[in-house]
Write an enzyme that holds these catalytic residues in place. Sequence first.
Site, PDB file in Angstrom:
ATOM      1  N   TRP A 202      32.423  37.205  51.098  1.00  0.00           N
ATOM      2  CA  TRP A 202      32.837  37.914  49.895  1.00  0.00           C
ATOM      3  C   TRP A 202      33.930  38.909  50.285  1.00  0.00           C
ATOM      4  O   TRP A 202      33.797  39.638  51.276  1.00  0.00           O
ATOM      5  CB  TRP A 202      31.641  38.654  49.271  1.00  0.00           C
ATOM      6  CG  TRP A 202      32.088  39.521  48.145  1.00  0.00           C
ATOM      7  CD1 TRP A 202      32.506  39.109  46.914  1.00  0.00           C
ATOM      8  CD2 TRP A 202      32.195  40.950  48.161  1.00  0.00           C
ATOM      9  NE1 TRP A 202      32.878  40.194  46.165  1.00  0.00           N
ATOM     10  CE2 TRP A 202      32.697  41.336  46.907  1.00  0.00           C
ATOM     11  CE3 TRP A 202      31.936  41.938  49.117  1.00  0.00           C
ATOM     12  CZ2 TRP A 202      32.929  42.658  46.562  1.00  0.00           C
ATOM     13  CZ3 TRP A 202      32.171  43.268  48.778  1.00  0.00           C
ATOM     14  CH2 TRP A 202      32.653  43.623  47.512  1.00  0.00           C
ATOM     15  N   ASP A 371      37.229  42.927  31.110  1.00  0.00           N
ATOM     16  CA  ASP A 371      36.285  42.386  32.088  1.00  0.00           C
ATOM     17  C   ASP A 371      34.871  42.810  31.700  1.00  0.00           C
ATOM     18  O   ASP A 371      34.536  42.979  30.509  1.00  0.00           O
ATOM     19  CB  ASP A 371      36.710  42.862  33.491  1.00  0.00           C
ATOM     20  CG  ASP A 371      36.334  41.889  34.590  1.00  0.00           C
ATOM     21  OD1 ASP A 371      35.167  41.910  35.008  1.00  0.00           O
ATOM     22  OD2 ASP A 371      37.191  41.090  35.019  1.00  0.00           O
ATOM     23  N   ASP A 483      32.388  34.129  35.111  1.00  0.00           N
ATOM     24  CA  ASP A 483      31.924  34.641  36.403  1.00  0.00           C
ATOM     25  C   ASP A 483      30.494  34.166  36.681  1.00  0.00           C
ATOM     26  O   ASP A 483      29.776  33.725  35.760  1.00  0.00           O
ATOM     27  CB  ASP A 483      31.969  36.182  36.344  1.00  0.00           C
ATOM     28  CG  ASP A 483      32.155  36.821  37.709  1.00  0.00           C
ATOM     29  OD1 ASP A 483      31.930  36.142  38.721  1.00  0.00           O
ATOM     30  OD2 ASP A 483      32.526  38.008  37.744  1.00  0.00           O
ATOM     31  N   CYS A 531      35.314  31.894  38.413  1.00  0.00           N
ATOM     32  CA  CYS A 531      35.105  33.059  39.286  1.00  0.00           C
ATOM     33  C   CYS A 531      33.644  33.074  39.717  1.00  0.00           C
ATOM     34  O   CYS A 531      32.766  32.708  38.936  1.00  0.00           O
ATOM     35  CB  CYS A 531      35.438  34.319  38.473  1.00  0.00           C
ATOM     36  SG  CYS A 531      35.070  35.870  39.313  1.00  0.00           S
ATOM     37  N   ASP A 553      37.736  39.052  45.241  1.00  0.00           N
ATOM     38  CA  ASP A 553      37.654  40.422  44.716  1.00  0.00           C
ATOM     39  C   ASP A 553      38.502  41.369  45.548  1.00  0.00           C
ATOM     40  O   ASP A 553      38.775  42.485  45.132  1.00  0.00           O
ATOM     41  CB  ASP A 553      36.200  40.916  44.734  1.00  0.00           C
ATOM     42  CG  ASP A 553      35.424  40.378  43.544  1.00  0.00           C
ATOM     43  OD1 ASP A 553      36.054  39.862  42.607  1.00  0.00           O
ATOM     44  OD2 ASP A 553      34.180  40.473  43.559  1.00  0.00           O
TER      45      ASP A 553
HETATM   46  C1  GLA Z   1      32.748  39.971  39.928  1.00  0.00           C
HETATM   47  C2  GLA Z   1      34.178  39.495  39.779  1.00  0.00           C
HETATM   48  C3  GLA Z   1      35.054  40.695  39.537  1.00  0.00           C
HETATM   49  C4  GLA Z   1      34.592  41.422  38.298  1.00  0.00           C
HETATM   50  C5  GLA Z   1      33.133  41.835  38.452  1.00  0.00           C
HETATM   51  C6  GLA Z   1      32.593  42.416  37.159  1.00  0.00           C
HETATM   52  O1  GLA Z   1      32.583  40.691  41.110  1.00  0.00           O
HETATM   53  O2  GLA Z   1      34.582  38.772  40.894  1.00  0.00           O
HETATM   54  O3  GLA Z   1      36.407  40.289  39.383  1.00  0.00           O
HETATM   55  O4  GLA Z   1      34.761  40.594  37.186  1.00  0.00           O
HETATM   56  O5  GLA Z   1      32.334  40.731  38.811  1.00  0.00           O
HETATM   57  O6  GLA Z   1      31.278  42.768  37.235  1.00  0.00           O
END
Ligand code: GLA
Length: 739
Positions: A202, A371, A483, A531, A553
């Site tokens: 990650w 988001d 996501d 994602c 991220d």
């Molecule tokens: C994940 C995604 C991020 C963001 C967060 C929101 O980590 O990879 O880009 O959207 O969740 O909680």
Amino acid sequence: MSAMNAAMRALFAFLLLLAPTVASAATDGTPPRYLADRRLWVLDGGPVTYVVGVNERDELQHVYWGGRLWRDADLRAAHSMPADDSTEPSTTTTPEEFPGWGGARYFEPCMKVTREDGVRDLVLKYSSYEIAGSDLVIHMKDVAADIDVLLSYRMDPSGILRKQATIRNRTKQVVTVESAQAGAWLLPPGDGYCLSYLAGRWGGETLLVREEIHPGVKLLESRRGVATSNTMNPWFAIDGRERATEEHGRVWFGALAWSGSWRISVEQTPEQQVRVTGGFNTFDFSYPLKPGEALTTPAFFAGYTDGGFGEASRILHRFERTAILPRPGTARPRPVLYNSWEATGFDVNEAGQVALAEKAARLGVERFVIDDGWFGARDSSRAGLGDWTPNPKKFPNGLGPLIARVRQLGMDFGLWVEPEMVNPDSDLYRAHPDWVIGFPGRPRSESRSQLVLNLARDDVKEHVFSVLDVLVAKDDIRFLKWDANRHFSEPGWPERPVAEQRMLWVKYTTNYYEIIDRLRAKHPSLEIESCSSGGGRVDLGILSRTDQAWTSDNTDGFDRLSIQDGFSRAYTPRVMMAWVTDVPNMNERSTPLQYRFLAAMMGSLGIGANLNRWSEQDFAMASRMIAYYKSIRATVQEGDLYRLFSPREDGLTANQYVAADGKQSVVFVFQQAQQFNRPAPTVYLSGLDENALYRIQPIDDKLLERPPVASGGWLAQHGLRFRLRGDFDSSSVLLEKLP
Ligand code: GLA
């Protein structure tokens, strides 16, 4: 041509319609040829020939995979290899295309079963074949039981061959499949091969690893169910003993299309046969087939080039754009997006988002995305997942007024969702505690305070589909960032009989695919970004259903160069989402705004900074950069990528993109750290027409020599020299071909 009964033909037609792990339409390749006198099938595409045959024992045998061959007379009929007689029983050493686990076979099989009567022996022999257009299907059957396998081959004009297998139980008892691989890829016998693959973590996904192939098995895999994984990506490249470089040398490469638990094994046998198999992860795998039922493996794509790793990537990128991604040929350029996650976290509300949207619009942003944090009781990661209605305190009038303002500002609107997940503190979980994956009575791991909904259940699948359907329809939403922030643990499916519970590994992913397919069919203008905690869900299976992917991220400009370099080995820059964010970022490093922009402009550009904190100078620089990006994005997104300097080796990174029609090219250079008195590096350009003239337009004054016009030959042979100054300096040069 072999005889085919009606049932077989119907099944064949069904298979062609339903390649369930990849959603895109067929492309026309060169039709496969059958050489009846030698019982060989020849598949030609682009620079590649692939040959498979049936040997004197009716085994399906690999014959050839490499550069294009032109003379059929050179091809010899398949013949089994001498058995290794040193042990009893004699072991099979023949390079089989799709070996079952049975007989005296000690290498990775493509398929393994246990029958209800306890028999676990499976010996597959050739039965018949069918060619329809560019599809070849070879029918195999166990020597004693009615267990069928249909091996489907499709050669793309790029030379990328797709393999996929469908296993069918035609016996009267349950047959439990314990391994189902798409097929085996066999390299020319020999040793000294080198494996390249993408691994990481990650915040540090898709980092390139290279290691020599030795006797034994190297396993690349995901055991995570939900995700392709942040730690390994299903792509491989193998170069020969002479070693390939970016622009030279033989490379066999491939990618598996599966967004759940997958495996790719790279094995060197005692016979110095390198074999690559790939498909469902066999770990904890068990898929019972009742009489008449079938199981189709993920698709496994692979190609070959003698043009080095760069050409391998370019072939894959073109293939993805024409044969994998949705809407081939009609897809619009990826819009420049703004995403408010790094600016506001969970603290979203109408006024704050409108303020950001107004600033984003000033910059030339084309899509505004909220988001996490807009729904349910979502004030932190601890609550609200599952309740997909706008939070009434943050958005008292729903999302409508914000969306209207965003559109008025000339942008389209997108929303973050994580529909497969639930917080125990949510209305959905309180109503349906049984919908999550787990083993009753056992401790249940939570990750990010959330659990995974069991999408394998049809009721859960229907719920998730209808939630998204309503959400998208209500405000005519054009973009979802989809996501998935945790992966399987304690993967129980208690409602099913014990023998069927492990079907979860497959059904979860096929139902996930089905939801997206149905959603897209019902809302054709909807675009989706894949994602999973950053770059955890990137593979050819999900890319056949989504328009772009979140790469990591980690948005630090410097770290991104390595992550993106690895990503670009396998996936087209068109789908590689890259945001410009504020500094210092996750790793406390500060890089200049231009550096961050240029790093992000090598993929699909987004802005993720807190625009409320930007100075007028930042706005001016960003507006210039976004305008520049719009002038080159067709080249970046649809052109050919040449990796000139690798971020892993040189302290300098340089990438060049050349437009598909050759009329434009753009070069990006980045310096890691200033070294005192270091001479300006020379960057030799690639992919240009040596005899054409190019207008040279740098974005700043860092070129040592700057002729207004130069020939492609000069740019390739003499090169451009960049006088970079200071740590994290960067530059870019635009080249326009003169008519
Ligand atoms: C994940 C995604 C991020 C963001 C967060 C929101 O980590 O990879 O880009 O959207 O969740 O909680």
